[in-house]
Design a protein around this motif. Structure first.
Motif, PDB file in Angstrom:
ATOM      1  N   GLN A  51       4.295 -23.796 -54.733  1.00 27.10           N
ATOM      2  CA  GLN A  51       5.484 -23.945 -54.256  1.00 27.10           C
ATOM      3  C   GLN A  51       4.924 -24.027 -53.100  1.00 27.10           C
ATOM      4  OE1 GLN A  51       7.939 -20.527 -55.507  1.00 27.10           O
ATOM      5  NE2 GLN A  51       6.328 -20.497 -57.267  1.00 27.10           N
ATOM      6  N   ARG A  52       3.767 -24.298 -52.382  1.00 22.32           N
ATOM      7  CA  ARG A  52       2.609 -24.029 -51.020  1.00 22.32           C
ATOM      8  C   ARG A  52       3.182 -22.809 -50.271  1.00 22.32           C
ATOM      9  NH1 ARG A  52       1.960 -28.531 -48.558  1.00 22.32           N
ATOM     10  NH2 ARG A  52       2.490 -27.916 -46.690  1.00 22.32           N
ATOM     11  N   ARG A  53       3.018 -22.115 -50.791  1.00 17.70           N
ATOM     12  CA  ARG A  53       2.634 -20.799 -50.620  1.00 17.70           C
ATOM     13  C   ARG A  53       0.744 -20.009 -51.032  1.00 17.70           C
ATOM     14  NH1 ARG A  53       5.572 -16.798 -54.446  1.00 17.70           N
ATOM     15  NH2 ARG A  53       4.610 -18.499 -56.413  1.00 17.70           N
ATOM     16  N   ALA A  54       0.840 -19.150 -49.576  1.00 23.13           N
ATOM     17  CA  ALA A  54      -0.781 -18.943 -49.793  1.00 23.13           C
ATOM     18  C   ALA A  54      -1.249 -17.231 -50.674  1.00 23.13           C
ATOM     19  CB  ALA A  54      -1.330 -19.609 -48.529  1.00 23.13           C
ATOM     20  N   LEU A  55      -2.051 -17.284 -51.037  1.00 25.51           N
ATOM     21  CA  LEU A  55      -2.163 -15.203 -51.479  1.00 25.51           C
ATOM     22  C   LEU A  55      -3.197 -15.103 -49.777  1.00 25.51           C
ATOM     23  CD1 LEU A  55      -2.193 -13.793 -53.788  1.00 25.51           C
ATOM     24  CD2 LEU A  55      -4.487 -14.515 -54.294  1.00 25.51           C
ATOM     25  N   LEU A  56      -2.115 -13.939 -49.267  1.00 28.95           N
ATOM     26  CA  LEU A  56      -2.490 -13.882 -48.462  1.00 28.95           C
ATOM     27  C   LEU A  56      -2.644 -11.780 -48.296  1.00 28.95           C
ATOM     28  CD1 LEU A  56      -1.376 -15.618 -45.842  1.00 28.95           C
ATOM     29  CD2 LEU A  56      -3.426 -16.220 -47.024  1.00 28.95           C
ATOM     30  N   ILE A  57      -3.535 -11.266 -47.390  1.00 32.99           N
ATOM     31  CA  ILE A  57      -3.745 -10.172 -47.894  1.00 32.99           C
ATOM     32  C   ILE A  57      -3.183  -9.894 -46.478  1.00 32.99           C
ATOM     33  CG2 ILE A  57      -5.236  -9.876 -49.687  1.00 32.99           C
ATOM     34  CD1 ILE A  57      -6.836  -9.237 -47.008  1.00 32.99           C
ATOM     35  N   TRP A  58      -2.658  -8.291 -46.250  1.00 33.49           N
ATOM     36  CA  TRP A  58      -1.733  -7.522 -45.587  1.00 33.49           C
ATOM     37  C   TRP A  58      -2.721  -6.347 -44.988  1.00 33.49           C
ATOM     38  CZ3 TRP A  58       1.363  -8.145 -41.700  1.00 33.49           C
ATOM     39  CH2 TRP A  58       2.076  -7.723 -40.561  1.00 33.49           C
ATOM     40  N   ARG A  59      -3.050  -6.269 -44.163  1.00 30.37           N
ATOM     41  CA  ARG A  59      -3.649  -5.811 -43.636  1.00 30.37           C
ATOM     42  C   ARG A  59      -4.391  -5.249 -42.085  1.00 30.37           C
ATOM     43  NH1 ARG A  59     -10.230  -6.792 -44.733  1.00 30.37           N
ATOM     44  NH2 ARG A  59      -9.682  -4.804 -43.765  1.00 30.37           N
ATOM     45  N   HIS A  60      -4.612  -3.459 -41.699  1.00 34.99           N
ATOM     46  CA  HIS A  60      -4.788  -3.396 -40.254  1.00 34.99           C
ATOM     47  C   HIS A  60      -5.889  -3.167 -39.798  1.00 34.99           C
ATOM     48  CE1 HIS A  60      -5.280  -0.362 -37.880  1.00 34.99           C
ATOM     49  NE2 HIS A  60      -3.909  -0.355 -37.227  1.00 34.99           N
ATOM     50  N   ARG A  61      -6.457  -3.977 -38.235  1.00 36.18           N
ATOM     51  CA  ARG A  61      -7.925  -3.989 -37.969  1.00 36.18           C
ATOM     52  C   ARG A  61      -7.896  -2.330 -36.627  1.00 36.18           C
ATOM     53  NH1 ARG A  61     -11.289  -6.640 -41.061  1.00 36.18           N
ATOM     54  NH2 ARG A  61     -10.450  -8.965 -41.672  1.00 36.18           N
ATOM     55  N   PHE A  62      -8.574  -1.866 -37.429  1.00 37.23           N
ATOM     56  CA  PHE A  62      -8.175  -0.999 -36.449  1.00 37.23           C
ATOM     57  C   PHE A  62      -9.043  -1.458 -34.951  1.00 37.23           C
ATOM     58  CE2 PHE A  62     -13.210  -0.322 -38.039  1.00 37.23           C
ATOM     59  CZ  PHE A  62     -13.605  -0.390 -37.060  1.00 37.23           C
ATOM     60  N   ILE A  63     -10.219  -1.985 -34.713  1.00 35.43           N
ATOM     61  CA  ILE A  63     -10.617  -2.609 -33.314  1.00 35.43           C
ATOM     62  C   ILE A  63      -9.816  -2.507 -32.597  1.00 35.43           C
ATOM     63  CG2 ILE A  63     -12.259  -4.136 -32.937  1.00 35.43           C
ATOM     64  CD1 ILE A  63     -14.055  -3.951 -35.136  1.00 35.43           C
ATOM     65  N   THR A  64      -8.430  -3.469 -32.869  1.00 33.27           N
ATOM     66  CA  THR A  64      -7.705  -4.291 -32.269  1.00 33.27           C
ATOM     67  C   THR A  64      -6.245  -3.696 -32.627  1.00 33.27           C
ATOM     68  OG1 THR A  64      -6.779  -6.053 -33.673  1.00 33.27           O
ATOM     69  CG2 THR A  64      -8.594  -6.708 -33.091  1.00 33.27           C
ATOM     70  N   GLY A  65      -6.300  -2.929 -33.254  1.00 31.34           N
ATOM     71  CA  GLY A  65      -4.716  -2.124 -34.069  1.00 31.34           C
ATOM     72  C   GLY A  65      -4.240  -2.944 -34.214  1.00 31.34           C
ATOM     73  N   LEU A  66      -3.959  -4.008 -34.848  1.00 33.04           N
ATOM     74  CA  LEU A  66      -3.475  -5.001 -34.912  1.00 33.04           C
ATOM     75  C   LEU A  66      -3.290  -4.770 -36.601  1.00 33.04           C
ATOM     76  CD1 LEU A  66      -4.048  -7.733 -33.275  1.00 33.04           C
ATOM     77  CD2 LEU A  66      -2.337  -6.147 -32.825  1.00 33.04           C
ATOM     78  N   TRP A  67      -1.507  -4.709 -36.980  1.00 30.00           N
ATOM     79  CA  TRP A  67      -1.438  -5.352 -38.875  1.00 30.00           C
ATOM     80  C   TRP A  67      -1.434  -6.790 -39.118  1.00 30.00           C
ATOM     81  CZ3 TRP A  67      -1.591  -2.019 -42.908  1.00 30.00           C
ATOM     82  CH2 TRP A  67      -1.791  -0.796 -42.608  1.00 30.00           C
ATOM     83  N   GLY A  68      -1.691  -7.556 -39.793  1.00 32.42           N
ATOM     84  CA  GLY A  68      -1.840  -9.198 -40.328  1.00 32.42           C
ATOM     85  C   GLY A  68      -2.002  -9.258 -41.435  1.00 32.42           C
ATOM     86  N   TRP A  69      -1.972 -10.602 -41.298  1.00 31.76           N
ATOM     87  CA  TRP A  69      -1.705 -11.726 -43.180  1.00 31.76           C
ATOM     88  C   TRP A  69      -2.805 -12.071 -42.827  1.00 31.76           C
ATOM     89  CZ3 TRP A  69       0.227 -10.269 -47.097  1.00 31.76           C
ATOM     90  CH2 TRP A  69       1.760 -10.335 -46.735  1.00 31.76           C
TER      91      TRP A  69
END
Length: 184
Positions: A51-69
């Motif tokens: 279905q043209r989807r990618a398996l990704l994780i949503w996580r927080h990176r404390f160094i940058t303070g950002l949440w992302g895939w």
């Protein structure tokens, strides 16, 4: 114009990185005392489905303070190949086992200051592990199949900001379509 390294010395070393100082001669003859990081190589993988989807994780990176895939990725352990590391990281971080991996690229995310090779792979299939759960439960707040068509918008919204993940997903989106499906 090549910069010439006359010497390099270690300032700090641990299991994660080495901070070094290099005496670098510029093409015009000037010298710089340039700081750099040397880090162990890492490997990661994006699993795709029909279905043209990618398996990704949503996580927080404390160094940058950002949440992302992000794609699952980690340091290559002694005795492992980059491909083995990529497969292990997918399983540990998502609870899915990737199908056969193919190499997409090897990148240096910040080559002006750091030597840290990232070996990037893709798999066209993935199957759930017997437990269906990640071994490293602390890695991700969510694990999802994200449509590749959403990738440009997610990058624009800074919901994907890892340069290695961006590289992998754009290569998958534009040149490496999935060939098979995964069982749900």
């Amino acid at each position: 114009m090549k910069w010439v390294v006359h010497s390099e010395r270690s300032l700090y070393t641990d299991q994660w990185l080495e901070v070094r100082s290099a005496d670098v001669e510029l093409p015009d003859g000037r010298h710089l005392d340039h700081r750099l990081f040397r880090m162990p190589a890492s490997a990661g993988a994006v699993c795709l489905d029909d279905q043209r989807r990618a398996l990704l994780i949503w996580r927080h990176r404390f160094i940058t303070g950002l949440w992302g895939w992000e794609m699952p990725m980690g340091r290559i352990e002694p005795g492992e190949t980059p491909q083995q590391t990529a497969a292990r990281e997918v399983e540990e971080e998502t609870g899915w086992c990737p199908g056969p991996l193919r190499q997409l690229a090897t990148v240096q995310p910040s080559s002006g200051i750091m030597d840290a090779a990232h070996h990037i792979y893709a798999a066209d299939t993935a199957t759930r592990t017997p437990t269906g759960q990640p071994r490293d439960g602390f890695e991700a707040a969510r694990i999802e199949w994200v449509p590749l068509t959403d990738v440009p918008e997610l990058i624009a919204k800074r919901e994907i900001f890892s340069s290695s993940t961006i590289t992998a997903l754009l290569l998958c989106l534009h040149g490496n379509p999935p060939r098979r499906s995964h069982p749900e």
